[in-house]
Every structure is written in structure tokens, then in C-alpha cells.
Design a protein around this motif. Structure first.
Motif, short mmCIF file in Angstrom:
data_model
loop_
_atom_site.label_atom_id
_atom_site.label_comp_id
_atom_site.label_asym_id
_atom_site.label_seq_id
_atom_site.Cartn_x
_atom_site.Cartn_y
_atom_site.Cartn_z
N GLY A 167 0.73 -0.98 -0.03
CA GLY A 167 0.08 -0.03 0.11
C GLY A 167 0.72 1.24 0.14
N VAL A 168 2.23 1.27 0.52
CA VAL A 168 3.06 2.25 0.21
C VAL A 168 3.93 1.80 -0.77
CG1 VAL A 168 4.84 3.75 1.61
CG2 VAL A 168 2.49 2.85 2.80
N ALA A 169 4.35 2.80 -1.69
CA ALA A 169 5.24 2.49 -2.94
C ALA A 169 6.03 3.69 -3.11
CB ALA A 169 4.50 2.01 -3.91
N HIS A 170 6.83 3.82 -4.18
CA HIS A 170 7.58 4.88 -4.44
C HIS A 170 7.53 5.03 -6.02
CE1 HIS A 170 10.50 1.99 -5.69
NE2 HIS A 170 11.29 3.27 -6.26
N CYS A 171 7.00 4.20 -6.91
CA CYS A 171 7.05 4.43 -8.26
C CYS A 171 5.75 4.17 -8.99
CB CYS A 171 7.95 3.19 -8.82
SG CYS A 171 8.22 3.10 -10.63
N PRO A 172 5.25 5.21 -9.34
CA PRO A 172 3.81 5.10 -10.14
C PRO A 172 3.71 4.31 -11.27
CG PRO A 172 4.30 7.40 -9.58
CD PRO A 172 5.68 6.59 -9.33
N PHE A 173 4.92 4.25 -11.97
CA PHE A 173 5.02 3.19 -13.14
C PHE A 173 5.01 1.92 -12.83
CE2 PHE A 173 7.87 6.79 -14.88
CZ PHE A 173 7.23 6.95 -16.16
N CYS A 174 5.46 1.46 -11.58
CA CYS A 174 5.26 0.09 -10.91
C CYS A 174 3.90 -0.12 -10.25
CB CYS A 174 6.22 -0.11 -10.05
SG CYS A 174 8.15 -0.27 -10.77
N HIS A 175 3.56 0.79 -9.91
CA HIS A 175 2.23 0.65 -8.85
C HIS A 175 1.13 1.66 -9.05
CE1 HIS A 175 4.71 -2.47 -6.89
NE2 HIS A 175 5.57 -1.49 -6.82
N GLY A 176 1.33 2.57 -9.92
CA GLY A 176 -0.01 3.57 -10.15
C GLY A 176 -1.22 3.06 -10.69
N HIS A 177 -1.03 2.06 -11.68
CA HIS A 177 -2.16 1.69 -12.38
C HIS A 177 -3.17 0.91 -11.45
CE1 HIS A 177 -4.55 -0.23 -15.49
NE2 HIS A 177 -4.60 -1.31 -14.75
N GLU A 178 -2.74 0.37 -10.38
CA GLU A 178 -3.33 -0.53 -9.54
C GLU A 178 -4.37 0.31 -8.78
OE1 GLU A 178 -1.03 -2.89 -11.49
OE2 GLU A 178 -0.18 -1.23 -10.36
N LEU A 179 -3.93 1.56 -8.57
CA LEU A 179 -5.21 2.51 -8.12
C LEU A 179 -6.06 3.25 -8.97
CD1 LEU A 179 -2.53 4.26 -5.72
CD2 LEU A 179 -3.83 2.39 -5.35
N SER A 180 -6.11 2.62 -10.29
CA SER A 180 -7.01 3.30 -11.30
C SER A 180 -8.50 3.49 -10.40
CB SER A 180 -7.22 2.39 -12.23
OG SER A 180 -6.04 2.12 -13.02
N GLY A 181 -8.95 4.72 -10.58
CA GLY A 181 -10.33 4.89 -10.17
C GLY A 181 -10.42 5.13 -8.68
N GLY A 182 -9.41 5.06 -8.04
CA GLY A 182 -9.33 4.84 -6.36
C GLY A 182 -8.89 6.44 -5.98
N ALA A 183 -8.44 6.36 -4.71
CA ALA A 183 -7.96 7.42 -3.86
C ALA A 183 -6.50 7.01 -3.64
CB ALA A 183 -8.73 7.35 -2.63
N ALA A 184 -5.53 7.91 -4.13
CA ALA A 184 -4.28 7.96 -3.99
C ALA A 184 -3.74 9.10 -3.22
CB ALA A 184 -3.43 7.84 -5.28
N GLY A 185 -2.63 9.07 -2.65
CA GLY A 185 -1.96 10.13 -1.96
C GLY A 185 -0.49 9.94 -2.13
N VAL A 186 0.18 11.08 -1.88
CA VAL A 186 1.67 11.45 -2.01
C VAL A 186 2.02 12.21 -0.52
CG1 VAL A 186 3.36 12.79 -2.94
CG2 VAL A 186 1.55 11.68 -4.47
N ILE A 187 3.00 11.43 0.04
CA ILE A 187 3.58 12.27 1.43
C ILE A 187 5.03 12.50 0.92
CG2 ILE A 187 4.27 11.79 3.63
CD1 ILE A 187 2.36 9.48 3.89
N GLY A 188 5.46 13.84 1.25
CA GLY A 188 6.71 14.35 1.32
C GLY A 188 6.70 15.78 1.35
N THR A 189 8.10 16.10 1.69
CA THR A 189 8.41 17.44 2.35
C THR A 189 9.18 18.34 1.09
OG1 THR A 189 10.36 16.82 3.27
CG2 THR A 189 8.41 16.83 4.64
N VAL A 190 9.33 17.68 0.02
CA VAL A 190 10.40 18.60 -0.88
C VAL A 190 9.49 18.91 -2.03
CG1 VAL A 190 12.30 18.36 -2.65
CG2 VAL A 190 12.44 17.29 -0.59
N PRO A 191 9.12 20.05 -2.41
CA PRO A 191 8.41 20.45 -3.50
C PRO A 191 8.65 19.75 -4.75
CG PRO A 191 9.00 22.50 -2.32
CD PRO A 191 9.81 21.34 -1.72
N GLY A 192 9.66 19.58 -5.33
CA GLY A 192 9.95 18.86 -6.34
C GLY A 192 9.31 17.44 -6.54
N HIS A 193 9.81 16.75 -5.17
CA HIS A 193 9.40 15.42 -5.22
C HIS A 193 7.64 15.31 -5.11
CE1 HIS A 193 12.93 13.64 -2.96
NE2 HIS A 193 13.23 14.14 -4.33
N LEU A 194 7.03 16.16 -4.51
CA LEU A 194 5.63 16.47 -4.34
C LEU A 194 4.87 16.63 -5.86
CD1 LEU A 194 4.90 18.48 -1.13
CD2 LEU A 194 4.55 16.16 -1.48
N LEU A 195 5.56 17.49 -6.45
CA LEU A 195 5.11 17.72 -7.91
C LEU A 195 5.17 16.73 -8.97
CD1 LEU A 195 6.09 21.51 -8.32
CD2 LEU A 195 3.91 20.72 -8.01
#
Length: 327
Positions: free
Chosen positions: A141-169
Motif C-alpha cells: 500500500g506504500v510505494a515509490h514508483c507510479p510506473f510500477c504501482h500507479g495503475h493499480e489505483l485506477s479510479g481509487g484514492a491515491a496519496g503522496v507524502i513528502g516535504t520536498v516540493p520537487g518530489h511532491l510535484l
């Protein structure tokens, strides 16, 4: 795994292999196969520790999308076992010394192994933000790569945790096309006006509160905030800090990037002759960051193995001509 030499070999192996490949992930397995295909003697050492071990499925690899990473490794080991020039040992290397044509590895049982050249495919270790629950849910449920794990959240609720603006964007930019909703957690760090404007344009809900913990709930998780209501999500992404999983860059004096990755040229050569690096541990000098994926690791392993063979052939030709020198 072809373990014919596993822990029953002499304490000090006097035989010198053409290549020592350290690492049992995709890069190390492919490098070993490439060397074996042209009948180079290879000692393949696998510690049994893998970056993607917590994952149940790997993705973004044609022909294997959704497969358990352990199954891919097992299939590769079966391939390698068919080649008589490969010796595979399940062991951890504790030190690596030497120079081109004479490297020595000391294993965790105190035995030594020798090789002319070395391929490092030792990977990296992920350091997650110090938030309660992230480590336990890493790969669940916690991952770092949308290429690897983003599709599995299709139509669902996703989140991003981070403190660096570049990473967040960067991470948030994936989800307007993937998830139904997505939330951005800056973990107590103020979000500047420019970053917030982009996140608003993406349709993100931005939370400035500190993330206290993350807990599992059903197939998803809950992000608990300080002085705010918890947020239920199907998955959350973070940007971990990565560290070399092995000490060999320092032991061999290899040049590393500012982020600690082993720097390689376009042919997988490190700054030390006879040493090559592939997979997540390596960083191409001309790229702004290491490009980590199973597909890239396999390609890098093939390149490192092939270039290692080419350099061995150059040395072999020089040795063949040496007796005639001066005649």
C-alpha cells in the motif's frame, strides 16, 4: 539456484574465475547469464536480500507484468543453472579488494574467492520517512514508483507524502490521469505558492499537517494527521532516501555521485578498471538521477556482462601476444 559450490568449497578457493558477479536481483542474474552464454567462468554470489522482496507483484516489464518478483528470480536461476561455467553460491560478501585481473572477495563464512573482473549488482537500501507504519506497509500500500504501482489505483484514492516540493510535484503529476481523487501531505512543511498553484490545478487536496502515522484498513490504508481528520486511501507514494546496500564502492575506491550511487559510463564501467556496476546501485554519469526499474536493471546487467566479456578478450589477446613481444 545452481548451488553446486554452496558452502562445501574449500575455505580459500584458489581457482580464479573470469568474473565475479555480486547480486541476485535482475541486474546480477542477467549479467551472469550474458557471461555464461559465451562460456566465461562466472562466480555468482547472492546474499538473498532483495530491494523488491516486500512486493507481491512486479510491473512495467513486458511478459512478466504482475508476476511475483520471486518467480522471476527463480526462473532466471533455472536458466543460469544450465551453463556449466557458472558457479552460484548463496552467500554475503563482506569485503572486496584487488585490481583488474586479481580481485578477492571474502565471504561471510570467512572463505575467499578470486576473479579477474567484478560486476557489482548489489542494489540499494530504501530509507523511508520516519513516520510510524510506513515501513510495515512498504510494498503493501506504500510505494515509490507510479510506473510500477500507479495503475493499480485506477479510479481509487491515491496519496503522496513528502516535504520536498520537487518530489511532491513529480509524484502528484501522475495521478490526475490515474486515480479518482488524490491527496498531498506535506508533513508539516509549508507549501510555497507556486507548488500549491500546480497542485490545485491538478485537483489535489493538500494537507499541511504533520503525518503522525499510517495504518492498514482493508485493502487500503489510513493516513492519520495531527489536529485533523484521518484520510482513507487505497495507496500512498513516498520518495525514499536510498543508500548503497553494500560497502564495495568505498572498499574499492569507486567514484560515486552526490546521492551515493556508483558512477558508471555508457558501458557500465566504473572509475576502477575491471569493475562494472549495474542496476539500482549504478548511476550513469550523464543522467540527473539513477533510473531504477526491473527493465532497466536487466538491460544494465546485459550491458555490464557484455562489456566485461569485451574487456576480458582485450586482456586475453594481450596475454597471447606477450610471448612474441621483442622477437
Amino acid at each position: 539456484m545452481n548451488d553446486t559450490a554452496q558452502h562445501d568449497s574449500p575455505l580459500h578457493d584458489t581457482a580464479q574465475h573470469d568474473a565475479l558477479v555480486i547480486g541476485g536481483g535482475p541486474a546480477g542474474l542477467q549479467a551472469t547469464l550474458s557471461l555464461a552464454r559465451v562460456h566465461r567462468t562466472v562466480l555468482h554470489l547472492d546474499s538473498g536480500v532483495y530491494r523488491n522482496a516486500p512486493e507481491r507483484h512486479l510491473h512495467n516489464l513486458i511478459g512478466h507484468d504482475g508476476q511475483d518478483p520471486a518467480e522471476l528470480r527463480a526462473a532466471a536461476r533455472r536458466d543460469i543453472a544450465a551453463y556449466g561455467t557458472v558457479t552460484s553460491v548463496a552467500a554475503r560478501v563482506v569485503s572486496l579488494t584487488g585490481e583488474a585481473d586479481d580481485f578477492t572477495a571474502v565471504l561471510d563464512d570467512g572463505s575467499t574467492r578470486r576473479a579477474r573482473h567484478v560486476v557489482l549488482a548489489t542494489g540499494v537500501r530504501d530509507e523511508l520517512p520516519p513516520i510510524e507504519g510506513l515501513t510495515e506497509l512498504w510494498g503493501r500500500g506504500v510505494a515509490h514508483c507510479p510506473f510500477c504501482h500507479g495503475h493499480e489505483l485506477s479510479g481509487g484514492a491515491a496519496g503522496v507524502i513528502g516535504t520536498v516540493p520537487g518530489h511532491l510535484l513529480h509524484l502528484a503529476g501522475f495521478f490526475p490521469r490515474i486515480s479518482r481523487t488524490f491527496d498531498v501531505f506535506s508533513h508539516g512543511t509549508a507549501v510555497d505558492a507556486e507548488t500549491r498553484a500546480v497542485l490545485d490545478a491538478y485537483g489535489a487536496t493538500v494537507h499541511d499537517q504533520v503525518v503522525e502515522r499510517v495504518t492498514p484498513q482493508g485493502e487500503g490504508l489510513v493516513v492519520h494527521l495531527a489536529a485533523a481528520d484521518p484520510v482513507r486511501l487505497d495507496g500512498v507514494f513516498v520518495a525514499p532516501t536510498v543508500h548503497q546496500a553494500a560497502p564495495f564502492a568505498e572498499q574499492l575506491g569507486l567514484e560515486v555521485s552526490a546521492m551515493g550511487s556508483i558512477l558508471v559510463d555508457a558501458f557500465a564501467r566504473t572509475s576502477v578498471p575491471g569493475v562494472y556496476a549495474a542496476g539500482d546501485a549504478a548511476h550513469h554519469r550523464d543522467l540527473p538521477m539513477a533510473m531504477a526499474s526491473v527493465a532497466n536493471a536487466i538491460g544494465a546487467g546485459a550491458l555490464a556482462g557484455g562489456v566485461c566479456v569485451a574487456d576480458l578478450m582485450v586482456a586475453d589477446r594481450a596475454a597471447l601476444l606477450a610471448p612474441t613481444a621483442g622477437r
